[in-house]
Design a protein around this motif. Structure first.
Motif, PDB file in Angstrom:
ATOM      1  N   ARG A   2     -49.036 -17.979  76.146  1.00 38.72           N
ATOM      2  CA  ARG A   2     -48.761 -16.634  77.004  1.00 38.72           C
ATOM      3  C   ARG A   2     -48.940 -15.363  75.811  1.00 38.72           C
ATOM      4  O   ARG A   2     -48.127 -15.519  74.644  1.00 38.72           O
ATOM      5  N   ILE A   3     -49.720 -14.512  75.874  1.00 42.29           N
ATOM      6  CA  ILE A   3     -49.885 -13.415  75.046  1.00 42.29           C
ATOM      7  C   ILE A   3     -49.379 -12.084  75.772  1.00 42.29           C
ATOM      8  O   ILE A   3     -49.710 -11.694  76.782  1.00 42.29           O
ATOM      9  N   LEU A   4     -48.670 -11.390  75.117  1.00 40.82           N
ATOM     10  CA  LEU A   4     -48.366  -9.807  75.414  1.00 40.82           C
ATOM     11  C   LEU A   4     -49.137  -8.668  74.738  1.00 40.82           C
ATOM     12  O   LEU A   4     -49.043  -8.605  73.609  1.00 40.82           O
ATOM     13  N   VAL A   5     -49.829  -8.111  75.480  1.00 46.48           N
ATOM     14  CA  VAL A   5     -50.724  -6.862  74.924  1.00 46.48           C
ATOM     15  C   VAL A   5     -50.042  -5.600  75.290  1.00 46.48           C
ATOM     16  O   VAL A   5     -49.816  -5.423  76.514  1.00 46.48           O
ATOM     17  N   ASN A  19     -60.924 -10.851  78.155  1.00 48.10           N
ATOM     18  CA  ASN A  19     -61.410 -11.494  77.044  1.00 48.10           C
ATOM     19  C   ASN A  19     -60.354 -12.762  76.916  1.00 48.10           C
ATOM     20  O   ASN A  19     -60.725 -13.856  76.495  1.00 48.10           O
ATOM     21  N   MET A  20     -58.885 -12.389  76.904  1.00 40.30           N
ATOM     22  CA  MET A  20     -58.098 -13.464  76.620  1.00 40.30           C
ATOM     23  C   MET A  20     -58.090 -14.567  77.665  1.00 40.30           C
ATOM     24  O   MET A  20     -57.842 -15.695  77.545  1.00 40.30           O
ATOM     25  N   ARG A  21     -57.940 -13.944  79.045  1.00 36.11           N
ATOM     26  CA  ARG A  21     -58.186 -14.928  80.157  1.00 36.11           C
ATOM     27  C   ARG A  21     -59.185 -15.913  80.030  1.00 36.11           C
ATOM     28  O   ARG A  21     -59.226 -17.088  80.498  1.00 36.11           O
ATOM     29  N   ASP A  28     -49.825 -10.940  79.721  1.00 36.58           N
ATOM     30  CA  ASP A  28     -49.075  -9.910  80.256  1.00 36.58           C
ATOM     31  C   ASP A  28     -49.299  -8.605  79.599  1.00 36.58           C
ATOM     32  O   ASP A  28     -49.834  -8.668  78.471  1.00 36.58           O
ATOM     33  N   THR A  29     -49.146  -7.567  80.241  1.00 35.13           N
ATOM     34  CA  THR A  29     -49.605  -6.230  79.637  1.00 35.13           C
ATOM     35  C   THR A  29     -48.391  -5.223  79.763  1.00 35.13           C
ATOM     36  O   THR A  29     -47.632  -5.428  80.517  1.00 35.13           O
TER      37      THR A  29
END
Length: 224
Positions: A2-5, A19-21, A28-29
């Protein structure tokens, strides 16, 4: 993973999400600092990508808020190019700093590197190079079969750098960690002790491979 942008630019948020998906990450943003802190608490991320210029607070405040409870890797993504901005972010607790515009391949490589460093610190208290081994648990350094004797201050400096292998540690952060919060500008202390550590650990102290100086910014421990 999981990446939080965290960014207030809707186009960047959209591009990063796509791009991440596409690379298999959950994303998550957040468009401001308060939302970022809430999102991180609700769904703890594995990596945070953080812009500094947020509408409600500075990115440095978000870093400090996260560092109050988590060691998640934080990579700053910012159009601010000055060394002072980079130092401030690293002092606050960021793990890396990428200037905009950036390529996705470079960013993904930095994300993977930040993850590896994070996993290494959590899983392995022994840091090994071709020249010496640092056992963080036993507070011991060896070259081959021989123990290297370090002073308490030398050990403290090496410990901070080794625990953050691959990451730039600013001069001010290192002074705070080793000597305390009242020390901010005594960079001559660091030069003296780094020279001593290099004489004891580097194969060629004049051309260090492991205890690296980033001119005007700080120091980095590289495993080679």
């Amino acid at each position: 993973m999981r990446i939080l942008v965290v960014d207030d630019d809707a186009q960047i948020i959209r591009a990063m999400r796509i791009n991440m998906r596409a690379r298999g990450y959950d994303v998550d943003t957040a468009f401001d600092g308060a939302s970022a802190l809430q999102a991180a608490a609700k769904h703890p991320p594995d990596v945070v990508l953080l812009d500094l210029g947020l509408p409600d607070m500075e990115g440095g405040e978000v870093i400090e808020g996260l560092r109050a409870w988590t060691s998640v890797p934080i990579i700053v993504l910012s159009a601010r190019h000055s060394a002072s901005e980079k130092v401030r972010s690293l002092d606050a607790g960021a793990d890396d700093y990428v200037t905009k515009p950036f390529g996705m391949d470079e960013l993904m490589a930095r994300i993977r590197a930040a993850q590896r460093r994070s996993m290494h610190v959590e899983e392995a208290p022994v840091v090994t190079t071709a020249a010496f081994t640092v056992d963080l648990g036993a507070k011991r350094v060896t070259r081959g079969d021989e123990e290297v004797r370090l002073t308490p201050t030398e050990w403290h400096i090496l410990e901070v750098l080794a625990r953050n292998a691959g990451r730039l540690i600013s001069q001010r952060q290192l002074l705070h960690e080793v000597w305390g919060p009242n020390y901010q500008s005594e960079t001559n202390y660091l030069r003296v002790y780094m020279a001593q550590l290099r004489r004891k650990l580097e194969p060629d102290p004049a051309h260090p491979l492991y205890l690296i100086t980033e001119a005007g910014m700080g120091y980095r421990f590289e495993k080679g």
